[in-house]
Design an enzyme around this catalytic site. Structure first.
Site, PDB file in Angstrom:
ATOM      1  N   LEU A 240      -2.544  13.928  -8.400  1.00  0.00           N
ATOM      2  CA  LEU A 240      -1.408  12.643  -7.720  1.00  0.00           C
ATOM      3  C   LEU A 240      -0.068  12.701  -7.905  1.00  0.00           C
ATOM      4  CD1 LEU A 240      -2.123  10.202  -5.626  1.00  0.00           C
ATOM      5  CD2 LEU A 240      -2.210   9.001  -7.895  1.00  0.00           C
TER       6      LEU A 240
ATOM      7  N   GLY B  97      -7.012  16.424 -10.608  1.00  0.00           N
ATOM      8  CA  GLY B  97      -7.172  15.641 -10.726  1.00  0.00           C
ATOM      9  C   GLY B  97      -7.165  15.481 -12.133  1.00  0.00           C
ATOM     10  N   THR B  98      -6.302  15.921 -13.156  1.00  0.00           N
ATOM     11  CA  THR B  98      -6.027  16.358 -14.668  1.00  0.00           C
ATOM     12  C   THR B  98      -4.679  15.669 -15.169  1.00  0.00           C
ATOM     13  OG1 THR B  98      -6.930  16.603 -16.948  1.00  0.00           O
ATOM     14  CG2 THR B  98      -6.825  18.239 -14.795  1.00  0.00           C
TER      15      THR B  98
ATOM     16  N   CYS C 184     -34.872   6.229 -30.739  1.00  0.00           N
ATOM     17  CA  CYS C 184     -34.586   7.821 -29.884  1.00  0.00           C
ATOM     18  C   CYS C 184     -36.071   8.644 -29.125  1.00  0.00           C
ATOM     19  CB  CYS C 184     -34.421   9.393 -30.790  1.00  0.00           C
ATOM     20  SG  CYS C 184     -34.066  11.244 -30.337  1.00  0.00           S
TER      21      CYS C 184
ATOM     22  N   ALA D  71      -6.893  13.380  -3.825  1.00  0.00           N
ATOM     23  CA  ALA D  71      -8.033  14.323  -4.265  1.00  0.00           C
ATOM     24  C   ALA D  71      -8.928  14.229  -3.065  1.00  0.00           C
ATOM     25  CB  ALA D  71      -8.342  13.942  -5.842  1.00  0.00           C
TER      26      ALA D  71
ATOM     27  N   ASP E 184     -18.882  10.650 -16.081  1.00  0.00           N
ATOM     28  CA  ASP E 184     -19.317  10.044 -15.072  1.00  0.00           C
ATOM     29  C   ASP E 184     -20.194  11.062 -14.867  1.00  0.00           C
ATOM     30  OD1 ASP E 184     -18.163  11.509 -12.403  1.00  0.00           O
ATOM     31  OD2 ASP E 184     -16.430   9.977 -13.363  1.00  0.00           O
TER      32      ASP E 184
ATOM     33  N   GLN F 270     -14.241  17.502 -16.979  1.00  0.00           N
ATOM     34  CA  GLN F 270     -13.637  16.795 -18.256  1.00  0.00           C
ATOM     35  C   GLN F 270     -13.952  15.611 -18.087  1.00  0.00           C
ATOM     36  OE1 GLN F 270      -9.245  17.426 -19.608  1.00  0.00           O
ATOM     37  NE2 GLN F 270      -9.459  17.250 -17.323  1.00  0.00           N
ATOM     38  N   ASN F 271     -14.771  15.631 -17.220  1.00  0.00           N
ATOM     39  CA  ASN F 271     -15.501  13.616 -17.178  1.00  0.00           C
ATOM     40  C   ASN F 271     -16.757  13.337 -17.587  1.00  0.00           C
ATOM     41  OD1 ASN F 271     -13.337  13.508 -15.427  1.00  0.00           O
ATOM     42  ND2 ASN F 271     -14.416  13.594 -13.519  1.00  0.00           N
TER      43      ASN F 271
ATOM     44  N   HIS G   9     -16.353  17.480 -21.768  1.00  0.00           N
ATOM     45  CA  HIS G   9     -16.812  16.493 -22.807  1.00  0.00           C
ATOM     46  C   HIS G   9     -18.048  15.701 -22.549  1.00  0.00           C
ATOM     47  CE1 HIS G   9     -12.022  16.373 -22.713  1.00  0.00           C
ATOM     48  NE2 HIS G   9     -12.167  18.045 -23.306  1.00  0.00           N
TER      49      HIS G   9
HETATM   50  N1  APR Z   1      -6.141  12.084  -6.835  1.00  0.00           N
HETATM   51  C1  APR Z   1      -5.888  13.007  -7.774  1.00  0.00           C
HETATM   52  N2  APR Z   1      -5.246  13.049  -8.968  1.00  0.00           N
HETATM   53  C2  APR Z   1      -5.912  11.292  -9.713  1.00  0.00           C
HETATM   54  C3  APR Z   1      -5.539  10.438  -8.316  1.00  0.00           C
HETATM   55  C4  APR Z   1      -6.461  10.508  -7.089  1.00  0.00           C
HETATM   56  N3  APR Z   1      -6.554   9.622  -6.161  1.00  0.00           N
HETATM   57  N4  APR Z   1      -5.935   9.721  -9.402  1.00  0.00           N
HETATM   58  C5  APR Z   1      -5.126   9.848 -10.139  1.00  0.00           C
HETATM   59  N5  APR Z   1      -5.068  11.000 -10.459  1.00  0.00           N
HETATM   60  C6  APR Z   1      -4.492  11.834 -11.346  1.00  0.00           C
HETATM   61  C7  APR Z   1      -3.651  11.144 -12.251  1.00  0.00           C
HETATM   62  O1  APR Z   1      -1.970  11.657 -11.959  1.00  0.00           O
HETATM   63  C8  APR Z   1      -3.615  11.916 -13.737  1.00  0.00           C
HETATM   64  O2  APR Z   1      -2.455  12.988 -13.826  1.00  0.00           O
HETATM   65  O3  APR Z   1      -5.530  12.050 -12.463  1.00  0.00           O
HETATM   66  C9  APR Z   1      -4.774  12.449 -13.725  1.00  0.00           C
HETATM   67  C10 APR Z   1      -6.094  12.042 -14.849  1.00  0.00           C
HETATM   68  O4  APR Z   1      -5.278  11.893 -15.543  1.00  0.00           O
HETATM   69  P1  APR Z   1      -6.516  10.597 -17.282  1.00  0.00           P
HETATM   70  O5  APR Z   1      -6.040   9.989 -16.971  1.00  0.00           O
HETATM   71  O6  APR Z   1      -5.512  11.537 -18.434  1.00  0.00           O
HETATM   72  O7  APR Z   1      -7.899  12.245 -17.415  1.00  0.00           O
HETATM   73  P2  APR Z   1      -8.087  13.240 -17.610  1.00  0.00           P
HETATM   74  O8  APR Z   1      -6.544  14.898 -17.782  1.00  0.00           O
HETATM   75  O9  APR Z   1      -9.490  13.893 -17.332  1.00  0.00           O
HETATM   76  O10 APR Z   1      -7.833  13.266 -18.986  1.00  0.00           O
HETATM   77  C11 APR Z   1      -8.008  14.117 -19.965  1.00  0.00           C
HETATM   78  O11 APR Z   1      -8.942  13.332 -21.992  1.00  0.00           O
HETATM   79  O12 APR Z   1      -9.229  10.563 -23.089  1.00  0.00           O
HETATM   80  C12 APR Z   1      -9.447  12.043 -22.506  1.00  0.00           C
HETATM   81  O13 APR Z   1     -11.287  13.216 -23.427  1.00  0.00           O
HETATM   82  C13 APR Z   1     -10.830  11.968 -22.480  1.00  0.00           C
HETATM   83  O14 APR Z   1     -11.550  13.642 -20.249  1.00  0.00           O
HETATM   84  C14 APR Z   1     -10.452  13.015 -20.992  1.00  0.00           C
HETATM   85  C15 APR Z   1      -9.127  13.586 -21.131  1.00  0.00           C
END
Ligand code: APR
Length: 235
Positions: free
Chosen positions: A203, A176-177, A136, A220, A94, A91-92, A109
């Site tokens: 986490l 990590g989501t 472009c 992670a 980067d 979903q990242n 994404h």
């Molecule tokens: N290792 C593992 N997990 C981690 C770490 C780490 N070092 N640091 C943070 N986390 C966890 C957090 O606890 C959280 O549950 O990663 C998760 C990140 O969640 P979000 O910030 O909500 O990110 P994500 O799930 O990727 O968001 C999904 O939302 O805004 C939209 O399109 C955007 O792709 C994104 C989507």
């Protein structure tokens, strides 16, 4: 757990956190000081394209000062060595999985380093500043580039390919989501429905933690290399 041949891995902002890339859902509910609806929706872009372009320009520029961490490296190693099917869905936006060397990778994404031209519908590699309204690279028209990012209210990329991989996988791993954003948050249920074993590494417990067979809580950068060695020891 049955024998594993096909693996689908979903990653989110947490996998890049130890590289210094901000996650989305911080304790203040803001995303680097902005409400999501002010910077990550087509409506926000129509209302104030300059604010949105500058927001993504800043994030794109920051990529130059961050590096893949041990979790990205471990997944790239798994991608290289795993003899069965493997799909890494991130979903990242980067480019840290790419820079670590992952190839069986899909950015559902979009990507910060990609520009989408609303004039010719072409997509080009991009690492400059869109707020400067550059031409472009494909059609040479000025003022039509937008970040190639899937905003809220837009359809993620390559959903058919992802759904097919989920239906065919024996192991689904989420790393990590927060499990707050669909359709990615529903992948665990699809994979389970088709019989896959499901593992979450995060986490802290995500919104979908209860749907997984197995949960490992921690960073992670520590959990993923250990898990990859476990999986590769069976090859
Ligand atoms: N290792 C593992 N997990 C981690 C770490 C780490 N070092 N640091 C943070 N986390 C966890 C957090 O606890 C959280 O549950 O990663 C998760 C990140 O969640 P979000 O910030 O909500 O990110 P994500 O799930 O990727 O968001 C999904 O939302 O805004 C939209 O399109 C955007 O792709 C994104 C989507």
């Amino acid at each position: 757990m049955n024998e594993i041949n096909n693996i689908v891995i979903l990653t989110g902002a947490g996998i890049s956190a130890e590289s210094g890339v901000a996650t989305f859902r911080g304790p203040d509910g803001l995303w680097e000081g902005h409400r999501v609806e002010d910077v990550a929706t087509p409506e926000a872009f129509a209302r104030n394209s300059d604010l949105v372009q500058k927001f993504y320009d800043e994030r794109r520029a920051k990529l130059q000062s961050v590096h893949p961490n041990a979790a990205h490296a471990a997944l790239a190693k798994l991608d290289e060595k795993w003899p069965g099917d493997l799909l890494l869905v991130t979903q990242n936006v980067d480019d840290l999985h790419d820079r670590a060397g992952a190839t069986r990778l899909l950015h559902m994404h979009g990507e910060l380093n990609s520009a989408w031209c609303l004039a010719c519908d072409g997509r080009s590699h991009f690492d400059g500043e869109m707020a400067l309204d550059p031409a472009c690279p494909k059609c040479d028209q000025f003022g039509y580039l937008r970040p190639d990012i899937v905003w809220f209210g837009e359809m993620p990329y390559e959903m058919e390919r992802i759904e097919l991989a989920l239906a065919q996988c024996d192991l689904f791993v989420s790393i990590g989501t927060s499990g707050a954003v669909y359709p990615a948050a529903g992948f665990v249920q699809s994979a389970r429905h088709y019989g896959a074993h499901t593992l979450e590494m995060n986490l802290d417990p995500s919104e979908g933690s209860l749907h997984f067979h197995e949960n490992r809580m921690g960073k992670a950068g520590e959990l993923v290399p250990t898990w990859v060695e476990e999986v590769l020891s069976h090859v």
